[in-house]
Write an enzyme that holds these catalytic residues in place. Structure first.
Site, PDB file in Angstrom:
ATOM      1  N   GLY A  40      88.582  39.746 -86.020  1.00  0.00           N
ATOM      2  CA  GLY A  40      89.781  40.296 -86.657  1.00  0.00           C
ATOM      3  C   GLY A  40      90.984  39.371 -86.639  1.00  0.00           C
ATOM      4  O   GLY A  40      91.765  39.331 -87.577  1.00  0.00           O
ATOM      5  N   ASP A  95      93.974  42.054 -84.496  1.00  0.00           N
ATOM      6  CA  ASP A  95      94.424  42.328 -85.853  1.00  0.00           C
ATOM      7  C   ASP A  95      95.152  43.651 -85.969  1.00  0.00           C
ATOM      8  O   ASP A  95      96.223  43.735 -86.546  1.00  0.00           O
ATOM      9  CB  ASP A  95      93.227  42.284 -86.832  1.00  0.00           C
ATOM     10  N   ASP A  98      94.389  50.862 -83.774  1.00  0.00           N
ATOM     11  CA  ASP A  98      94.087  52.106 -84.483  1.00  0.00           C
ATOM     12  C   ASP A  98      93.962  53.233 -83.455  1.00  0.00           C
ATOM     13  O   ASP A  98      94.956  53.795 -83.030  1.00  0.00           O
ATOM     14  CB  ASP A  98      92.821  51.893 -85.311  1.00  0.00           C
ATOM     15  N   LYS A 126      98.513  51.259 -86.735  1.00  0.00           N
ATOM     16  CA  LYS A 126      98.472  52.572 -87.390  1.00  0.00           C
ATOM     17  C   LYS A 126      98.866  53.573 -86.317  1.00  0.00           C
ATOM     18  O   LYS A 126      98.356  53.502 -85.206  1.00  0.00           O
ATOM     19  CB  LYS A 126      97.045  52.906 -87.841  1.00  0.00           C
ATOM     20  N   PHE A 147      92.631  52.425 -94.671  1.00  0.00           N
ATOM     21  CA  PHE A 147      91.743  51.330 -94.291  1.00  0.00           C
ATOM     22  C   PHE A 147      92.176  50.081 -95.036  1.00  0.00           C
ATOM     23  O   PHE A 147      92.294  50.078 -96.256  1.00  0.00           O
ATOM     24  CB  PHE A 147      90.283  51.670 -94.589  1.00  0.00           C
ATOM     25  N   VAL A 148      92.436  49.014 -94.285  1.00  0.00           N
ATOM     26  CA  VAL A 148      92.926  47.785 -94.912  1.00  0.00           C
ATOM     27  C   VAL A 148      91.965  46.615 -94.678  1.00  0.00           C
ATOM     28  O   VAL A 148      91.226  46.582 -93.688  1.00  0.00           O
ATOM     29  CB  VAL A 148      94.331  47.398 -94.388  1.00  0.00           C
ATOM     30  N   ASP A 154      88.045  42.999 -92.170  1.00  0.00           N
ATOM     31  CA  ASP A 154      86.870  43.067 -93.037  1.00  0.00           C
ATOM     32  C   ASP A 154      86.414  44.489 -93.309  1.00  0.00           C
ATOM     33  O   ASP A 154      86.820  45.433 -92.633  1.00  0.00           O
ATOM     34  CB  ASP A 154      85.706  42.318 -92.375  1.00  0.00           C
TER      35      ASP A 154
HETATM   36  P1  5GP Z   1      90.618  50.835 -82.340  1.00  0.00           P
HETATM   37  O1  5GP Z   1      89.701  50.511 -81.208  1.00  0.00           O
HETATM   38  O2  5GP Z   1      92.098  50.711 -81.986  1.00  0.00           O
HETATM   39  O3  5GP Z   1      90.301  52.137 -82.988  1.00  0.00           O
HETATM   40  O4  5GP Z   1      90.334  49.823 -83.512  1.00  0.00           O
HETATM   41  C1  5GP Z   1      90.553  48.526 -83.359  1.00  0.00           C
HETATM   42  C2  5GP Z   1      89.622  47.715 -84.220  1.00  0.00           C
HETATM   43  O5  5GP Z   1      89.086  48.463 -85.299  1.00  0.00           O
HETATM   44  C3  5GP Z   1      90.414  46.614 -84.824  1.00  0.00           C
HETATM   45  O6  5GP Z   1      90.407  45.478 -83.999  1.00  0.00           O
HETATM   46  C4  5GP Z   1      89.681  46.396 -86.135  1.00  0.00           C
HETATM   47  O7  5GP Z   1      88.636  45.473 -85.940  1.00  0.00           O
HETATM   48  C5  5GP Z   1      89.101  47.735 -86.496  1.00  0.00           C
HETATM   49  N1  5GP Z   1      89.937  48.449 -87.478  1.00  0.00           N
HETATM   50  C6  5GP Z   1      90.752  49.495 -87.275  1.00  0.00           C
HETATM   51  N2  5GP Z   1      91.373  49.879 -88.411  1.00  0.00           N
HETATM   52  C7  5GP Z   1      90.950  49.022 -89.368  1.00  0.00           C
HETATM   53  C8  5GP Z   1      91.255  48.873 -90.771  1.00  0.00           C
HETATM   54  O8  5GP Z   1      92.049  49.583 -91.399  1.00  0.00           O
HETATM   55  N3  5GP Z   1      90.613  47.859 -91.399  1.00  0.00           N
HETATM   56  C9  5GP Z   1      89.736  47.027 -90.782  1.00  0.00           C
HETATM   57  N4  5GP Z   1      89.170  46.097 -91.516  1.00  0.00           N
HETATM   58  N5  5GP Z   1      89.437  47.130 -89.468  1.00  0.00           N
HETATM   59  C10 5GP Z   1      90.049  48.119 -88.766  1.00  0.00           C
HETATM   60 MG    MG Z   2      89.098  43.868 -84.200  1.00  0.00          MG
END
Ligand code: 5GP
Ligand code: MG
Length: 170
Positions: A40, A95, A98, A126, A147-148, A154
């Site tokens: 990321g 990156d 979430d 987010k 979702f970006v 990716d």
């Molecule tokens: P978390 O563990 O905070 O839910 O998510 C973190 C990881 O999920 C980020 O490092 C990323 O790789 C992926 N992720 C979360 N939201 C997005 C999104 O909107 N787009 C993409 N491409 N990856 C995301």
């Molecule tokens: Mg990541």
């Protein structure tokens, strides 16, 4: 599938310059290391690094939890040990924040490895789906719950190299 630009490459680069200045100010008197989470932070990490002093060390870990646009909830890829982090002030670079579970687990692992302090910098945050309480010290941009892709982010390995951050609608 449709794409809509959310943040342009120009805004990203402008923000990166400010972030790296703030980061540099905070760590200037400290023995520190950047820990980039791959894939990321494929672009974000080197773009920050470009503005930091030439002696700044870095490591990367390749961690994954996503399948398609959904988090699997299981994080893979945290190494058993990482000697460069011991007795250092560690800045984790990712990156996007979430649910928070990735950074929560990574942070915990880094602390167990003997880091002197742990801080976190993310390009995007987010604010909607947070499940874990993780303190993030530097945030590039706050974005809505979409979702970006692009600039390192990716969808199943695709669209990482889009220069702007784009919102994707299936
Ligand atoms: P978390 O563990 O905070 O839910 O998510 C973190 C990881 O999920 C980020 O490092 C990323 O790789 C992926 N992720 C979360 N939201 C997005 C999104 O909107 N787009 C993409 N491409 N990856 C995301
Ligand atoms: Mg990541």
């Amino acid at each position: 599938m449709t794409f809509k630009t959310l943040i342009s490459q120009k805004s990203i680069q402008k923000r990166n310059r400010v972030l790296s200045q703030e980061i540099q100010r905070y760590y200037s008197q400290k023995e520190w290391i950047l820990l980039g989470l791959m894939n990321g932070s494929l672009y974000f990490l080197p773009d920050l690094l470009r503005h930091l002093p030439p002696q700044t060390p870095m490591e990367t870990w390749k961690v994954t939890s996503y399948l398609g646009t959904q988090s699997t909830g299981k994080l893979r890829g945290i190494p058993r040990s990482c000697p460069p982090l011991k007795n250092k002030h560690v800045l984790i670079v990712d990156d996007i924040l979430d649910t928070g579970s990735t950074l929560f687990e990574v942070r915990h692992a880094v602390e167990k490895m003997g880091a002197l302090s742990v801080r976190i910098a993310v390009l995007l945050s987010k604010n909607v789906r947070r499940q874990k309480n993780v303190k993030v010290h530097w945030v590039g941009f706050k974005i809505p719950n979409r979702f970006v892709v692009g600039y390192g982010l990716d969808l199943d390995g695709k669209y990482r190299n889009l220069p702007d951050i784009q919102e994707i609608q299936p």
